[in-house]
Design a protein around this motif. Structure first.
Motif, short mmCIF file in Angstrom:
data_model
loop_
_atom_site.label_atom_id
_atom_site.label_comp_id
_atom_site.label_asym_id
_atom_site.label_seq_id
_atom_site.Cartn_x
_atom_site.Cartn_y
_atom_site.Cartn_z
N ALA A 52 0.85 -1.19 0.00
CA ALA A 52 0.00 0.00 0.00
C ALA A 52 0.89 1.25 0.00
O ALA A 52 1.99 1.23 0.55
N PRO A 53 0.47 2.35 -0.63
CA PRO A 53 -0.86 2.52 -1.24
C PRO A 53 -0.97 1.99 -2.67
O PRO A 53 -2.07 1.93 -3.20
N THR A 79 -3.34 -0.82 -3.12
CA THR A 79 -4.71 -0.35 -2.91
C THR A 79 -5.23 0.35 -4.15
O THR A 79 -6.37 0.13 -4.58
N TYR A 80 -4.39 1.20 -4.73
CA TYR A 80 -4.79 1.89 -5.96
C TYR A 80 -5.07 0.88 -7.07
O TYR A 80 -6.03 1.03 -7.84
N ASN A 92 -6.10 -2.22 -6.74
CA ASN A 92 -7.38 -2.88 -6.46
C ASN A 92 -8.56 -2.02 -6.89
O ASN A 92 -9.50 -2.50 -7.54
N GLU A 93 -8.50 -0.73 -6.54
CA GLU A 93 -9.65 0.13 -6.80
C GLU A 93 -9.82 0.40 -8.29
O GLU A 93 -10.94 0.34 -8.81
N ALA A 99 -9.62 6.06 -5.26
CA ALA A 99 -8.28 5.94 -4.71
C ALA A 99 -7.81 7.24 -4.07
O ALA A 99 -7.16 7.23 -3.02
#
Length: 254
Positions: free
Chosen positions: A98-99, A102-103, A105-106, A174
């Motif tokens: 992360a991040p 996470t970015y 995934n989104e 994100a």
């Protein structure tokens, strides 16, 4: 201010993958331009730069250097796949968490939701644009240019917009991007438009004599006679009807 660097893959002498009458460099540019336009038109607090804005040859080092020197917050590289498969996949550099993850995934999930592409998964790879960028970076592969089912979709401008919209939806999530506040339209009642100012003033005077509040505005190289402006269209309609009953050729503009 969120600074997003968009990288349309390939370009110029580097066509990228080809198939079914398409060249990757053209598709990536169309997707990137749509992403840029949607972000600029619909969101506040976002600044965009692109590695190329036309069909130009840009080295991989020039792409990452430009993003690094600009201190971008996110690097998004747009590509189209080849090799006989079908669907969408995305890549980050191996081992990053992360991040960036996470970015990924989104954005990945939003592109799938918008396009209904076959989901080929979230992956990692030692690509230059992922390795040499100092900010979180993502590379997306948007369909297979050498597979007819994907290529036919990539030939559809509406589908290109769906791909772009999916990326934007992911970026919104994100980076918590804020939509621009939409302003209510203003409905204006107009009773004339003239090239000669005296003619407009004459009509305005006639309207004033019949009880209308008038204004003469110079717009679009014409002198326009306006008798009202409203945020509620029904109010504009009522005034326009009164003006017609008084003998004026009234209509509503916004």
């Amino acid at each position: 201010m969120v600074k997003i660097f968009i990288d349309p893959g390939h370009g110029g002498s580097d066509s990228g993958a080809v198939g079914n009458g398409l060249q990757e460099k053209n598709i990536t540019l169309m997707i990137a331009q749509q992403i840029r336009n949607i972000l600029q038109n619909e969101y506040e607090g976002v600044e965009i730069r692109m590695s190329r804005n036309g069909d130009s040859t840009v080295s991989l080092a020039a792409r990452t250097n430009a993003a690094n020197n600009w201190n971008a917050d996110f690097f998004l590289s747009i590509h189209v796949n080849a090799g006989g498969g079908t669907g969408f996949e995305s890549y980050i550099f191996p081992g990053v968490g992360a991040p960036t993850s996470t970015y990924q995934n989104e954005i990945h999930e939003e592109v799938i939701a918008e396009t209904r592409f076959n989901n080929r998964g979230k992956k990692s790879a030692n690509f230059h644009v992922l390795r040499e960028t100092i900010m979180p970076a993502l590379l997306t592969e948007n369909g297979f240019i050498d597979t007819a089912i994907d290529a036919n979709q990539l030939k559809d401008s509406n589908f290109i917009t769906k791909i772009a919209r999916g990326h934007v939806n992911g970026l919104e999530s994100a980076f918590s991007l804020q939509k621009k506040q939409t302003q209510s339209p203003i409905y204006r009642v107009q009773i004339g438009a003239f090239k000669v100012k005296e003619n407009a003033e004459k009509t305005a005077s006639q309207a004033s004599e019949k009880g209308f509040d008038t204004a003469v505005l110079f717009r679009d190289n014409l002198f326009k006679v306006q008798i009202g402006a409203f945020s509620n269209r029904n109010n504009a309609e009522r005034l326009a009807q009164r003006a017609r009953e008084a003998g004026f050729n009234a209509f509503i503009t916004s």
